[in-house]
Design a protein around this motif. Sequence first.
Motif, PDB file in Angstrom:
ATOM      1  N   GLU A  58      -8.748  11.182  -2.547  1.00 24.70           N
ATOM      2  CA  GLU A  58      -7.927  10.180  -1.933  1.00 24.70           C
ATOM      3  C   GLU A  58      -6.764  10.051  -2.713  1.00 24.70           C
ATOM      4  O   GLU A  58      -6.686  10.207  -3.827  1.00 24.70           O
ATOM      5  N   LEU A  59      -5.619   9.715  -1.879  1.00 24.46           N
ATOM      6  CA  LEU A  59      -4.289   9.803  -2.381  1.00 24.46           C
ATOM      7  C   LEU A  59      -3.563   8.295  -1.939  1.00 24.46           C
ATOM      8  O   LEU A  59      -4.088   8.196  -0.776  1.00 24.46           O
ATOM      9  N   THR A  60      -2.973   7.718  -2.902  1.00 25.11           N
ATOM     10  CA  THR A  60      -2.465   6.404  -2.536  1.00 25.11           C
ATOM     11  C   THR A  60      -0.958   6.498  -2.932  1.00 25.11           C
ATOM     12  O   THR A  60      -0.660   6.944  -4.052  1.00 25.11           O
ATOM     13  N   VAL A  61      -0.267   6.121  -2.077  1.00 19.70           N
ATOM     14  CA  VAL A  61       1.360   6.149  -2.443  1.00 19.70           C
ATOM     15  C   VAL A  61       1.694   4.695  -2.252  1.00 19.70           C
ATOM     16  O   VAL A  61       1.601   4.026  -1.055  1.00 19.70           O
ATOM     17  N   ARG A  62       2.550   4.124  -3.224  1.00 17.56           N
ATOM     18  CA  ARG A  62       3.014   2.750  -3.018  1.00 17.56           C
ATOM     19  C   ARG A  62       4.384   2.582  -4.090  1.00 17.56           C
ATOM     20  O   ARG A  62       4.858   3.375  -4.585  1.00 17.56           O
ATOM     21  N   GLY A  63       5.025   1.548  -3.306  1.00 17.82           N
ATOM     22  CA  GLY A  63       6.384   1.300  -4.167  1.00 17.82           C
ATOM     23  C   GLY A  63       6.179   0.904  -5.599  1.00 17.82           C
ATOM     24  O   GLY A  63       5.157   0.242  -5.769  1.00 17.82           O
ATOM     25  N   GLY A  64       7.011   1.692  -6.489  1.00 21.04           N
ATOM     26  CA  GLY A  64       7.000   0.942  -7.836  1.00 21.04           C
ATOM     27  C   GLY A  64       8.065   0.005  -8.373  1.00 21.04           C
ATOM     28  O   GLY A  64       8.178  -0.176  -9.733  1.00 21.04           O
ATOM     29  N   GLY A  65       8.601  -0.460  -7.614  1.00 18.10           N
ATOM     30  CA  GLY A  65       9.695  -1.565  -7.972  1.00 18.10           C
ATOM     31  C   GLY A  65      10.884  -0.894  -8.043  1.00 18.10           C
ATOM     32  O   GLY A  65      11.079   0.714  -8.043  1.00 18.10           O
ATOM     33  N   GLY A  66      12.119  -1.718  -8.207  1.00 12.48           N
ATOM     34  CA  GLY A  66      13.352  -1.101  -8.517  1.00 12.48           C
ATOM     35  C   GLY A  66      14.250  -1.222  -6.894  1.00 12.48           C
ATOM     36  O   GLY A  66      15.290  -1.556  -7.154  1.00 12.48           O
ATOM     37  N   SER A  67      13.694  -1.019  -5.920  1.00  9.69           N
ATOM     38  CA  SER A  67      14.156  -0.878  -4.867  1.00  9.69           C
ATOM     39  C   SER A  67      13.276  -0.440  -3.739  1.00  9.69           C
ATOM     40  O   SER A  67      12.057  -0.230  -3.923  1.00  9.69           O
ATOM     41  N   ARG A  68      14.005   0.117  -2.436  1.00  8.10           N
ATOM     42  CA  ARG A  68      12.923   0.496  -1.457  1.00  8.10           C
ATOM     43  C   ARG A  68      12.553   2.019  -1.775  1.00  8.10           C
ATOM     44  O   ARG A  68      13.349   2.482  -2.557  1.00  8.10           O
ATOM     45  N   SER A  69      11.551   2.304  -1.049  1.00 13.81           N
ATOM     46  CA  SER A  69      11.113   3.645  -1.162  1.00 13.81           C
ATOM     47  C   SER A  69      10.878   4.314   0.383  1.00 13.81           C
ATOM     48  O   SER A  69      10.107   3.567   1.151  1.00 13.81           O
ATOM     49  N   GLU A  70      11.478   5.267   0.622  1.00 15.41           N
ATOM     50  CA  GLU A  70      11.218   5.829   1.917  1.00 15.41           C
ATOM     51  C   GLU A  70      10.639   7.239   1.813  1.00 15.41           C
ATOM     52  O   GLU A  70      11.001   8.448   1.405  1.00 15.41           O
ATOM     53  N   VAL A  71       9.507   7.208   2.259  1.00 18.07           N
ATOM     54  CA  VAL A  71       8.501   8.800   2.297  1.00 18.07           C
ATOM     55  C   VAL A  71       8.869   9.404   3.448  1.00 18.07           C
ATOM     56  O   VAL A  71       8.654   8.908   4.685  1.00 18.07           O
ATOM     57  N   LEU A  72       9.259  10.664   3.186  1.00 17.11           N
ATOM     58  CA  LEU A  72       9.479  11.658   4.374  1.00 17.11           C
ATOM     59  C   LEU A  72       8.310  12.643   4.515  1.00 17.11           C
ATOM     60  O   LEU A  72       8.061  12.658   5.803  1.00 17.11           O
ATOM     61  N   SER A  73       7.268  12.891   3.519  1.00 15.83           N
ATOM     62  CA  SER A  73       6.035  13.669   3.984  1.00 15.83           C
ATOM     63  C   SER A  73       5.211  13.512   2.718  1.00 15.83           C
ATOM     64  O   SER A  73       5.587  13.055   1.722  1.00 15.83           O
ATOM     65  N   TRP A  74       4.068  13.715   2.876  1.00 15.33           N
ATOM     66  CA  TRP A  74       2.979  13.671   1.946  1.00 15.33           C
ATOM     67  C   TRP A  74       2.133  15.047   2.007  1.00 15.33           C
ATOM     68  O   TRP A  74       1.957  15.132   3.331  1.00 15.33           O
ATOM     69  N   ALA A  75       1.382  15.373   1.293  1.00 18.95           N
ATOM     70  CA  ALA A  75       0.492  16.345   1.424  1.00 18.95           C
ATOM     71  C   ALA A  75      -0.586  16.815   0.104  1.00 18.95           C
ATOM     72  O   ALA A  75      -0.353  16.205  -1.065  1.00 18.95           O
ATOM     73  N   THR A  76      -1.541  17.458   0.477  1.00 17.65           N
ATOM     74  CA  THR A  76      -2.386  17.649  -0.588  1.00 17.65           C
ATOM     75  C   THR A  76      -2.825  19.254  -0.301  1.00 17.65           C
ATOM     76  O   THR A  76      -2.591  19.651   0.755  1.00 17.65           O
ATOM     77  N   GLY A  77      -3.496  19.774  -1.151  1.00 14.43           N
ATOM     78  CA  GLY A  77      -3.749  21.278  -1.333  1.00 14.43           C
ATOM     79  C   GLY A  77      -4.741  21.554  -2.350  1.00 14.43           C
ATOM     80  O   GLY A  77      -5.040  20.793  -3.451  1.00 14.43           O
ATOM     81  N   ARG A  78      -5.260  22.871  -2.204  1.00 18.18           N
ATOM     82  CA  ARG A  78      -6.317  23.501  -3.089  1.00 18.18           C
ATOM     83  C   ARG A  78      -5.593  24.585  -3.592  1.00 18.18           C
ATOM     84  O   ARG A  78      -4.640  25.264  -3.207  1.00 18.18           O
TER      85      ARG A  78
END
Length: 258
Positions: A58-78
């Motif tokens: 399981e992968l979780t992505v969240r903002g960490g403060g400071g300003s906005r966060s714009e996610v372009l892509s995410w991935a997992t791999g082996r």
Amino acid sequence: KMTLVSQNGTFDWVQVTVVSGPSQGRIVLSAGGVEKTFDARASRKGSKTFRLEAKGSELTVRGGGGSRSEVLSWATGRNTPGVRYVNFGLIGATVNITRRFDPKLVANDVKAIAPDLIVYGYGTNEGFNDNLDLKRYAQRGSAFMQSLSNAAPQADLVYIGAASGLRRKGRGASCGGGWKEPRRLGPLRETVQQMAKRQNAAYWDWSDAMGGRCAINEWASKRLAAKDRVHLTSRGYARSANAFAAYLMGDSVEVAQN
């Protein structure tokens, strides 16, 4: 926050690409019990890719403060050999969609991915436009592919000619049963083939692999294509994918009659 859950066991690493720049803040990645904060701030707008070595499901992505966060892509791999498939396409899109892409962000993504193969698959939707300007289409499509090639000079290029497709309304050559091939679909395939030739790229004719100009009629009768004679069924797409993979591997496979 966004959460991605694997349905195929655990992964060994996660990777997220975000917009970077003066207005961007921090982003937090959590996976496999490991959590790390990354900073997307930069003097100029661009993109950054953050990677976390963490075995989990399981992968979780969240903002960490400071300003906005714009996610372009995410991935997992082996950490095992395999194929990584990245799709820049959108449902119902034409090559004109690429004019809305940020060239710098696309180039950064392509460089980060470092692809071995780039496949151009625009064409079917444009082929149903009787007023399509083929010269302008070729200019836009070739320019986009050249920009990708510039970002990944090591990659081979392959252009795909549009699949067999029919309609009832409008002008076009008859395929029986009231179905017609759009008048621009054939010339569009020829245009794409010429685009490939000019860039010293490979060309695969999807329609030819299906059996020719009116082949989708037979595919629809075998439930390999939808009743609209444009889209394929899951079985049809799987058969097409196998044929394309065989082409890439240098094998000859007849898919029309199998």
